[in-house]
Design a protein around this motif. Structure first.
Motif, PDB file in Angstrom:
ATOM      1  N   LEU A  69      -4.411  69.707  48.145  1.00 24.86           N
ATOM      2  CA  LEU A  69      -4.692  70.833  49.028  1.00 24.86           C
ATOM      3  C   LEU A  69      -3.857  70.809  50.304  1.00 24.86           C
ATOM      4  O   LEU A  69      -3.636  71.850  50.917  1.00 24.86           O
ATOM      5  N   ARG A  70      -3.398  69.630  50.703  1.00 19.85           N
ATOM      6  CA  ARG A  70      -2.624  69.511  51.938  1.00 19.85           C
ATOM      7  C   ARG A  70      -1.119  69.456  51.684  1.00 19.85           C
ATOM      8  O   ARG A  70      -0.360  69.215  52.623  1.00 19.85           O
ATOM      9  N   ALA A  71      -0.711  69.668  50.474  1.00 18.90           N
ATOM     10  CA  ALA A  71       0.717  69.676  50.160  1.00 18.90           C
ATOM     11  C   ALA A  71       1.408  70.755  50.990  1.00 18.90           C
ATOM     12  O   ALA A  71       0.782  71.719  51.429  1.00 18.90           O
ATOM     13  N   ASP A  72       2.713  70.579  51.202  1.00 20.43           N
ATOM     14  CA  ASP A  72       3.467  71.578  51.967  1.00 20.43           C
ATOM     15  C   ASP A  72       3.346  72.966  51.342  1.00 20.43           C
ATOM     16  O   ASP A  72       3.265  73.965  52.050  1.00 20.43           O
ATOM     17  N   ALA A  73       3.351  72.998  50.024  1.00 25.03           N
ATOM     18  CA  ALA A  73       3.179  74.266  49.303  1.00 25.03           C
ATOM     19  C   ALA A  73       2.166  74.040  48.179  1.00 25.03           C
ATOM     20  O   ALA A  73       2.532  73.860  47.023  1.00 25.03           O
ATOM     21  N   PRO A  74       0.866  74.017  48.525  1.00 19.66           N
ATOM     22  CA  PRO A  74      -0.147  73.749  47.498  1.00 19.66           C
ATOM     23  C   PRO A  74      -0.166  74.851  46.431  1.00 19.66           C
ATOM     24  O   PRO A  74       0.064  76.018  46.746  1.00 19.66           O
ATOM     25  N   THR A  75      -0.395  74.430  45.202  1.00 21.05           N
ATOM     26  CA  THR A  75      -0.493  75.404  44.119  1.00 21.05           C
ATOM     27  C   THR A  75      -1.899  75.348  43.530  1.00 21.05           C
ATOM     28  O   THR A  75      -2.528  74.288  43.513  1.00 21.05           O
ATOM     29  N   GLN A  76      -2.347  76.475  43.057  1.00 22.80           N
ATOM     30  CA  GLN A  76      -3.691  76.542  42.484  1.00 22.80           C
ATOM     31  C   GLN A  76      -3.842  75.600  41.286  1.00 22.80           C
ATOM     32  O   GLN A  76      -4.844  74.886  41.209  1.00 22.80           O
ATOM     33  N   PRO A  77      -2.868  75.536  40.357  1.00 21.05           N
ATOM     34  CA  PRO A  77      -3.033  74.617  39.220  1.00 21.05           C
ATOM     35  C   PRO A  77      -3.131  73.145  39.641  1.00 21.05           C
ATOM     36  O   PRO A  77      -3.949  72.402  39.097  1.00 21.05           O
ATOM     37  N   ASP A  78      -2.320  72.734  40.613  1.00 23.72           N
ATOM     38  CA  ASP A  78      -2.384  71.338  41.075  1.00 23.72           C
ATOM     39  C   ASP A  78      -3.725  71.041  41.744  1.00 23.72           C
ATOM     40  O   ASP A  78      -4.334  69.996  41.518  1.00 23.72           O
ATOM     41  N   CYS A  79      -4.178  71.960  42.576  1.00 25.63           N
ATOM     42  CA  CYS A  79      -5.450  71.774  43.272  1.00 25.63           C
ATOM     43  C   CYS A  79      -6.610  71.784  42.284  1.00 25.63           C
ATOM     44  O   CYS A  79      -7.525  70.955  42.376  1.00 25.63           O
ATOM     45  N   LYS A  80      -6.548  72.699  41.321  1.00 23.95           N
ATOM     46  CA  LYS A  80      -7.612  72.786  40.323  1.00 23.95           C
ATOM     47  C   LYS A  80      -7.679  71.502  39.502  1.00 23.95           C
ATOM     48  O   LYS A  80      -8.767  70.973  39.235  1.00 23.95           O
ATOM     49  N   SER A  81      -6.531  70.962  39.124  1.00 26.48           N
ATOM     50  CA  SER A  81      -6.483  69.721  38.354  1.00 26.48           C
ATOM     51  C   SER A  81      -7.087  68.557  39.143  1.00 26.48           C
ATOM     52  O   SER A  81      -7.884  67.777  38.615  1.00 26.48           O
ATOM     53  N   ALA A  82      -6.710  68.450  40.404  1.00 25.54           N
ATOM     54  CA  ALA A  82      -7.222  67.364  41.245  1.00 25.54           C
ATOM     55  C   ALA A  82      -8.733  67.486  41.445  1.00 25.54           C
ATOM     56  O   ALA A  82      -9.452  66.479  41.417  1.00 25.54           O
ATOM     57  N   LEU A  83      -9.226  68.697  41.624  1.00 20.75           N
ATOM     58  CA  LEU A  83     -10.666  68.891  41.827  1.00 20.75           C
ATOM     59  C   LEU A  83     -11.444  68.704  40.542  1.00 20.75           C
ATOM     60  O   LEU A  83     -12.563  68.186  40.563  1.00 20.75           O
ATOM     61  N   THR A  84     -10.872  69.088  39.421  1.00 21.03           N
ATOM     62  CA  THR A  84     -11.516  68.832  38.129  1.00 21.03           C
ATOM     63  C   THR A  84     -11.663  67.337  37.924  1.00 21.03           C
ATOM     64  O   THR A  84     -12.723  66.855  37.523  1.00 21.03           O
ATOM     65  N   ASN A  85     -10.602  66.594  38.237  1.00 17.25           N
ATOM     66  CA  ASN A  85     -10.649  65.140  38.124  1.00 17.25           C
ATOM     67  C   ASN A  85     -11.709  64.557  39.058  1.00 17.25           C
ATOM     68  O   ASN A  85     -12.460  63.658  38.673  1.00 17.25           O
ATOM     69  N   LEU A  86     -11.781  65.071  40.269  1.00 17.02           N
ATOM     70  CA  LEU A  86     -12.773  64.593  41.240  1.00 17.02           C
ATOM     71  C   LEU A  86     -14.194  64.844  40.735  1.00 17.02           C
ATOM     72  O   LEU A  86     -15.041  63.943  40.760  1.00 17.02           O
TER      73      LEU A  86
END
Length: 143
Positions: A115-132
């Protein structure tokens, strides 16, 4: 003129962190699982060795919902609440089950990074939150 939410969000996060710290310090998991009573069903959920993680999981679910809606700025702001509460509770939680604490901490860190990436993407954020959220589920199944 200052925006009132500038002060309210940190105050709420600090209060939640203090509440979680007190709750974590006051309750210790039982060495033996509680026996089911007649009022309990087979749907009862086992507690984590870390204790009650529901407040953290609720915040993570809120963040995941915001990501699903595509509102990454609000998700980024909301995950700060999880970070503050988790960090404030470390001293009470980590000694209970250090290995579990580290697994969950790494999953939280990955979600924060996405979520704090310079250019966050929805797929990356969704993947990380699914894992969490899966990590919460996996740890909640342990006694």
């Amino acid at each position: 003129m200052l925006n009132p939410t500038t002060f309210i969000r940190p105050a709420v996060a600090a209060g939640l962190a203090m509440l979680l710290t007190l709750a974590a310090g006051c309750s210790k998991p039982s060495d033996t699982p509680a026996k089911a009573t007649n009022s309990q069903t087979s749907q009862s959920v086992a507690a984590s060795r870390l204790g009650d993680l529901s407040a953290f999981q609720t915040i993570a679910s809120d963040v995941a919902a915001l990501v699903d809606q595509g509102d990454l700025p609000k998700a980024r702001a909301r995950i700060k609440d999880l970070e503050v509460a988790w960090d404030a509770s470390e001293a009470g939680l980590k000694p209970r089950a250090a290995e579990d604490w580290h697994k969950l901490d790494k999953a939280i860190d990955r979600a924060l990074e996405a979520l704090r990436a310079d250019a966050p993407t929805q797929p990356d954020c969704k993947s990380a939150l699914t894992n969490l959220l899966q990590t919460f589920t996996a740890l909640g199944g342990k006694l």
